[in-house]
Write a protein that holds these residues in place. Structure first.
Motif, short mmCIF file in Angstrom:
data_model
loop_
_atom_site.label_atom_id
_atom_site.label_comp_id
_atom_site.label_asym_id
_atom_site.label_seq_id
_atom_site.Cartn_x
_atom_site.Cartn_y
_atom_site.Cartn_z
N GLU A 188 -22.93 57.45 -73.59
CA GLU A 188 -24.03 56.50 -73.37
C GLU A 188 -24.21 56.37 -71.87
O GLU A 188 -23.28 55.99 -71.15
CB GLU A 188 -23.72 55.14 -73.98
CG GLU A 188 -23.80 55.14 -75.50
CD GLU A 188 -23.72 53.74 -76.04
OE1 GLU A 188 -24.78 53.21 -76.44
OE2 GLU A 188 -22.61 53.18 -76.04
N VAL A 189 -25.43 56.67 -71.41
CA VAL A 189 -25.68 56.77 -69.97
C VAL A 189 -26.87 55.88 -69.59
O VAL A 189 -27.86 55.81 -70.31
CB VAL A 189 -26.00 58.24 -69.58
CG1 VAL A 189 -26.30 58.36 -68.10
CG2 VAL A 189 -24.86 59.16 -69.98
N LEU A 190 -26.75 55.25 -68.44
CA LEU A 190 -27.86 54.50 -67.85
C LEU A 190 -28.36 55.28 -66.65
O LEU A 190 -27.58 55.60 -65.73
CB LEU A 190 -27.40 53.11 -67.40
CG LEU A 190 -28.48 52.26 -66.71
CD1 LEU A 190 -29.61 51.93 -67.68
CD2 LEU A 190 -27.87 50.97 -66.15
N ASP A 191 -29.65 55.60 -66.65
CA ASP A 191 -30.29 56.30 -65.53
C ASP A 191 -31.17 55.28 -64.81
O ASP A 191 -32.20 54.84 -65.34
CB ASP A 191 -31.12 57.47 -66.07
CG ASP A 191 -31.70 58.36 -64.99
OD1 ASP A 191 -31.53 58.06 -63.79
OD2 ASP A 191 -32.33 59.37 -65.35
N ILE A 192 -30.74 54.88 -63.62
CA ILE A 192 -31.45 53.87 -62.83
C ILE A 192 -32.55 54.54 -62.03
O ILE A 192 -32.31 55.53 -61.36
CB ILE A 192 -30.47 53.14 -61.89
CG1 ILE A 192 -29.44 52.35 -62.72
CG2 ILE A 192 -31.22 52.22 -60.92
CD1 ILE A 192 -28.35 51.72 -61.89
N ALA A 193 -33.77 53.98 -62.09
CA ALA A 193 -34.94 54.56 -61.41
C ALA A 193 -35.13 56.00 -61.86
O ALA A 193 -35.11 56.94 -61.06
CB ALA A 193 -34.82 54.43 -59.89
N ALA A 194 -35.31 56.17 -63.16
CA ALA A 194 -35.31 57.48 -63.81
C ALA A 194 -36.49 58.37 -63.48
O ALA A 194 -36.46 59.57 -63.75
CB ALA A 194 -35.23 57.30 -65.33
N GLY A 195 -37.53 57.82 -62.90
CA GLY A 195 -38.70 58.64 -62.56
C GLY A 195 -39.30 59.27 -63.80
O GLY A 195 -39.39 58.65 -64.85
N MET A 196 -39.70 60.53 -63.68
CA MET A 196 -40.35 61.22 -64.78
C MET A 196 -39.33 61.83 -65.76
O MET A 196 -39.72 62.48 -66.72
CB MET A 196 -41.28 62.31 -64.24
CG MET A 196 -42.41 61.76 -63.38
SD MET A 196 -43.57 60.73 -64.30
CE MET A 196 -44.55 62.02 -65.07
#
Length: 189
Positions: free
Chosen positions: A36-44
């Motif tokens: 389980e991953v959180l991508d901060i400021a994931a963009g496109m």
């Protein structure tokens, strides 16, 4: 802030963001497989897409409506609309947290506290240097040299570098890349 949303929408509408994930993510992607991953400021979604293709369940934070729409079309990715200039109010803890090409120092404590024991933090963004050829003009969006080492010294840092990279447009910039783990023996909770 509505103005920030419009600014990011315009950026994604008028410029071609990088399509390939960072080489730093690729280097460490196997350790994140199925997590389980959180991508901060994931963009496109270049990183979210790579992670989802490796079986990760990705929560992708973004503020731009255009980016959120793109993220919603990636299987295995759950877009979360959030203005990161306000405090991040997620309660969930993650196996991994990513932050690439974005800097908000107010999020440092959140990143550490929302990482599960044994979890991985991958952080890569620009560092202030006279030789940079095109970075944000606002110095608050640039790391100081060795800043990530100081800030995340309570984590087990297993990969760190500051190096010049050449972007797709040929311009060179100094970036810092940190891979760290939240481990029991380092005294963090």
């Amino acid at each position: 802030m509505r103005r920030d949303k419009k600014r990011w929408d315009e950026k994604y509408r008028t410029s071609q963001p990088p399509q390939k994930p960072s080489q730093f993510l690729i280097k460490h992607i196997q350790r994140l497989k199925g997590k389980e991953v959180l991508d901060i400021a994931a963009g496109m979604g270049r990183h979210a897409k790579a992670l989802a293709s490796h079986g990760c369940r990705v929560d992708a934070i973004e503020y731009s409506d255009i980016a959120l729409e793109a993220l919603a079309n990636i299987e295995g990715v759950h877009p979360i609309e959030m203005d990161l200039d306000n405090i991040c109010n997620l309660r969930k803890k993650y196996d991994a947290i990513l932050c690439f090409n974005y800097l908000n120092r107010d999020l440092y404590p959140f990143m550490t506290s929302h990482l599960k024991q044994g979890g991985t933090l991958l952080f890569e963004t620009f560092v202030d240097d006279k030789a940079n050829e095109d970075t944000p003009s606002n110095k608050s969006f640039l790391l100081e040299k060795n800043e990530l080492l100081r800030v995340f010294c309570n984590l087990y840092i297993f990969d760190y570098s500051e190096r010049f990279i050449r972007r797709n447009d040929g311009k060179k910039n100094l970036v810092a890349s940190l891979a760290a783990s939240k481990t029991l023996f380092r005294g963090n909770t």
